[in-house]
Structures are given as C-alpha cells and as structure tokens.
Scaffold this motif. Sequence first.
Motif, PDB file in Angstrom:
ATOM      1  N   ALA A 132       0.857  -1.183   0.000  1.00 48.33           N
ATOM      2  CA  ALA A 132       0.000   0.000   0.000  1.00 48.33           C
ATOM      3  C   ALA A 132       0.896   1.236   0.000  1.00 48.33           C
ATOM      4  O   ALA A 132       2.011   1.213   0.548  1.00 48.33           O
ATOM      5  CB  ALA A 132      -0.885  -0.013   1.237  1.00 48.33           C
TER       6      ALA A 132
ATOM      7  N   ARG B  42       1.474  -4.770   9.360  1.00 46.65           N
ATOM      8  CA  ARG B  42       1.675  -3.591   8.502  1.00 46.65           C
ATOM      9  C   ARG B  42       3.113  -3.117   8.720  1.00 46.65           C
ATOM     10  O   ARG B  42       3.440  -2.558   9.769  1.00 46.65           O
ATOM     11  CB  ARG B  42       0.654  -2.505   8.868  1.00 46.65           C
ATOM     12  CG  ARG B  42      -0.797  -2.985   8.678  1.00 46.65           C
ATOM     13  CD  ARG B  42      -1.822  -1.944   9.102  1.00 46.65           C
ATOM     14  NE  ARG B  42      -1.765  -1.682  10.531  1.00 46.65           N
ATOM     15  CZ  ARG B  42      -2.461  -2.353  11.455  1.00 46.65           C
ATOM     16  NH1 ARG B  42      -3.270  -3.323  11.084  1.00 46.65           N
ATOM     17  NH2 ARG B  42      -2.357  -2.045  12.717  1.00 46.65           N
TER      18      ARG B  42
ATOM     19  N   LEU C 169      -1.130   4.826   2.807  1.00 51.11           N
ATOM     20  CA  LEU C 169      -2.251   4.072   3.388  1.00 51.11           C
ATOM     21  C   LEU C 169      -3.012   4.909   4.405  1.00 51.11           C
ATOM     22  O   LEU C 169      -2.437   5.480   5.315  1.00 51.11           O
ATOM     23  CB  LEU C 169      -1.712   2.788   4.056  1.00 51.11           C
ATOM     24  CG  LEU C 169      -2.750   1.878   4.690  1.00 51.11           C
ATOM     25  CD1 LEU C 169      -3.687   1.297   3.626  1.00 51.11           C
ATOM     26  CD2 LEU C 169      -2.080   0.747   5.463  1.00 51.11           C
TER      27      LEU C 169
ATOM     28  N   THR D 128       3.751   0.457   2.596  1.00 51.54           N
ATOM     29  CA  THR D 128       3.408  -0.419   3.721  1.00 51.54           C
ATOM     30  C   THR D 128       3.233  -1.835   3.168  1.00 51.54           C
ATOM     31  O   THR D 128       2.448  -2.036   2.233  1.00 51.54           O
ATOM     32  CB  THR D 128       2.097   0.036   4.407  1.00 51.54           C
ATOM     33  OG1 THR D 128       2.190   1.445   4.653  1.00 51.54           O
ATOM     34  CG2 THR D 128       1.859  -0.706   5.701  1.00 51.54           C
TER      35      THR D 128
END
Lengths: 132, 284
Positions: free
Chosen positions: A58, A70, A61, A117
């Motif tokens: 991502a 994450r 994010l 991420t």
Amino acid sequence: MNNIIAYVQNIQSLQNLNIVNFTCKGTPLKMMSLDLNNNIQKDTKVMLTCKPMAIALAKNLQGEVSYANRLHANILFIESGELLSALKLQFEEFILESIITTDSCKRMHLQTGDKVTALIKSSDLSIKKVLV
Amino acid sequence: MIKLNINKTLHGAEGVMNLHANLNIKKGEFVALSGKSGSGKTTLLRILAGLEEVKGSIKVDEQAWLENDKSLPVQKREIGFVFQDYALFENMTVEKNLLFVKNDKKLAQHLLELTELDSLKNRYPNSLSGGQKQRVSICRALMKKPKILLLDEPLSALDPTMRSKLQNELLSLHKEFHTTTIMVSHDPSEIYRLANRIIVLQNGKVINDGSPKDVLLKTQGSQKFSFEGELLDIKKIDVIYVAIVAIGQQLVEVVVSSSEAKNLLLGDKVNLSTKAFVPMITQN
C-alpha cells in the motif's frame, strides 16, 4: 529472503488455536497458528517468513485495514515482468520480496525509493525456525 | 502392563545389528511399531511371542515371561499373533478354525458377528477373499482372549477399501476387548486411526516414541501441511518460477520466487509446506 527476526511478546490460545504476537524493532507482528511447539514461549527469538505472493503493498495508506501485519518499508528494486512484478523491500535490516501484478505496480506508480506499507495476513505469516 | 528390556544381536542385510528395547506398555494400549524394513520390528514381536532366544527380561502383569535366561514357552504366553499371510487351517471351516483354538461357540459366534463373517462360517478358507481370510485370522487370534495381540502388517496385502474396513473392525474389536495390541505398520493413516502410541525403530534402537499426531505430523516451524517430494522440473515464467514436485504418486506445481528458486537443483529432495489455513478441502 522474507526472513524477519522477531521476539514473541505473548500468545493467545483457544484449545489448539493460537495467535502469537511478536515484536520486531518496535513493529508489532501477529501470526495465526494451530498447535505450537513447546519451545515457543514469551521472549523466544524466531525467524518469521511468508511467501512473496502473500505480501500486498500500500502507498499513502489511510483508513483501517484488517491486515494484522503492517510493515513500513522502502522499495529497493523493482523487477517488472509482463504480468507480474517482483519488488525488493527494505524493512529494518531485512530484505523482503513482494510479488504483485504489473498492473498494480503501474497503477500505484511504484518506484525505487518509495515508502510503502507491506501488508501480511496473520494466517500467511509463519515461523521458519526457532533461534536460540 | 508389559515391561520389556531386551538385547539381541541380529544378523541383518546390513551386517550385525544390536536390537535393544526398554519399554513399558500399559494394559489396553494400542501400539504401532514402525520403521524401515530390517529395523527389528518383526523380531521384537517374535521376542514377545517367545519365538526368539533373547537376553533380558519380559514381565506381563507381574508374571515373568523372561527372566534370568528362563523363558516361558510360547504356548504358555497368552498371545494372539496375526501375520501378513493368513495361516489358516485350510481343511477346517471358518468356524472350526476358531473353535480349534478354544472350544467356545458363544465367543466364536460373537466374533464372527462383529466382523460380518457369520454367514461364511461353514465355508472353507480357500473360498474366501484376502480380506475375509484376514478377518478369520484376527478372530482366531482373539479366541483365547489373549493378554497381548501381536499384528505383523496384518492389512498390508489388502486393497485400500478392504484395508479401511478392517481397520474399523480392529478398532471395534479393540474397544470391545481392550486387548493390549502391538501392530507393525508403515501406513500413517492406519497408525493415526488405530494406535494411541507409536514406537519407531531404526537399526534396532527406539528412535521415537509418542502419540501418532506428535510423531507423524511432519512439521517444520509452524507449517502444518507438509510433504516430502522430489523436484522434477523448474521453469521461469515472467518474474516467477514454477516448480514441479513429485509427492508419492502425484505431481504438484508450486510457484516460487527467483530467490527461492536460486539454490534448487533438479532431483533434489524437497519439503513442501504451507500453513494449515491455506489448503482448500473438497469431497471427491
């Protein structure tokens, strides 16, 4: 590749189902598992792993996502194929590899040096070995 | 309770081997004895049955079967023995085969009913299928209500369907009679279904002893879904590699990244594993 050294923080158990919480340089990590070996306890040092296909990426994010893991990482290198792209990521001192579709890679304008991420479901993370 | 502590020198295919076992087996346990051929499994059964000369001691329910070189003769050991070949008396009917061991019509009838052999009791062994013959052998071994039932790969000559049926019957018989049972088997599913304990022998030594789940689940780290195979082929497609691995009689394909593929060589023995959460299961 995709080896992350982490320490067990605590283990939540229900019969033989376990959620193991780890920490790696301040980043919390979570793994879903059935029966655990007896040598996995609080403060055990382990090498975690996951398949490159199981790492989603991502950028910028925002909002909530259900991914329990994450990891803030930097893109080191992109090998872009016709359909798939393999990306090397730097997370702390570890190099991770993520394989995503080339379409996604283009749509997100991913480039070397980007901050991303890395997202891993807790059911995709596993213990490769217990370190002593 | 069986207490056994024995030593025997064997002359096997790979030279001289010392068979050593020091085991306690609880009353009513169903123990699977596993290990490569030549590891001493059958010899261990024969030692319990009194068919082999051996040094050491064997005690069954406080009765010495072997002590200070004094050995209780085969016929006095209360043992039922079933071999891979059926060893039935060909000139006797199914029922007579049972009654020859012990003249107890009621028990014979009960055993024949439990194993669905009732309608075949007047037949002769040569008119029976392999599965039926083996059921007769098992029933015959139970006629004396033995203290220990020894099974030496009893189902390995049977097809998978018959095997599974006889496994269920062995399980029902064990539930009913609680006979302490020791079975030589190589089949993990059979061991898991029947036994509450597995003892693994290698070169005459016990190398593993525990519950079938703990011993047989080949897990590495937290991977629960694990198979050993041979790498047959690996091909690059786009930025990934597809590996073909033979597992038993089946071929499977696995996607690996270039870094995972780097050290793999064709013909390598490999371990394929994934987490228990990933595989899908569907009925055939």
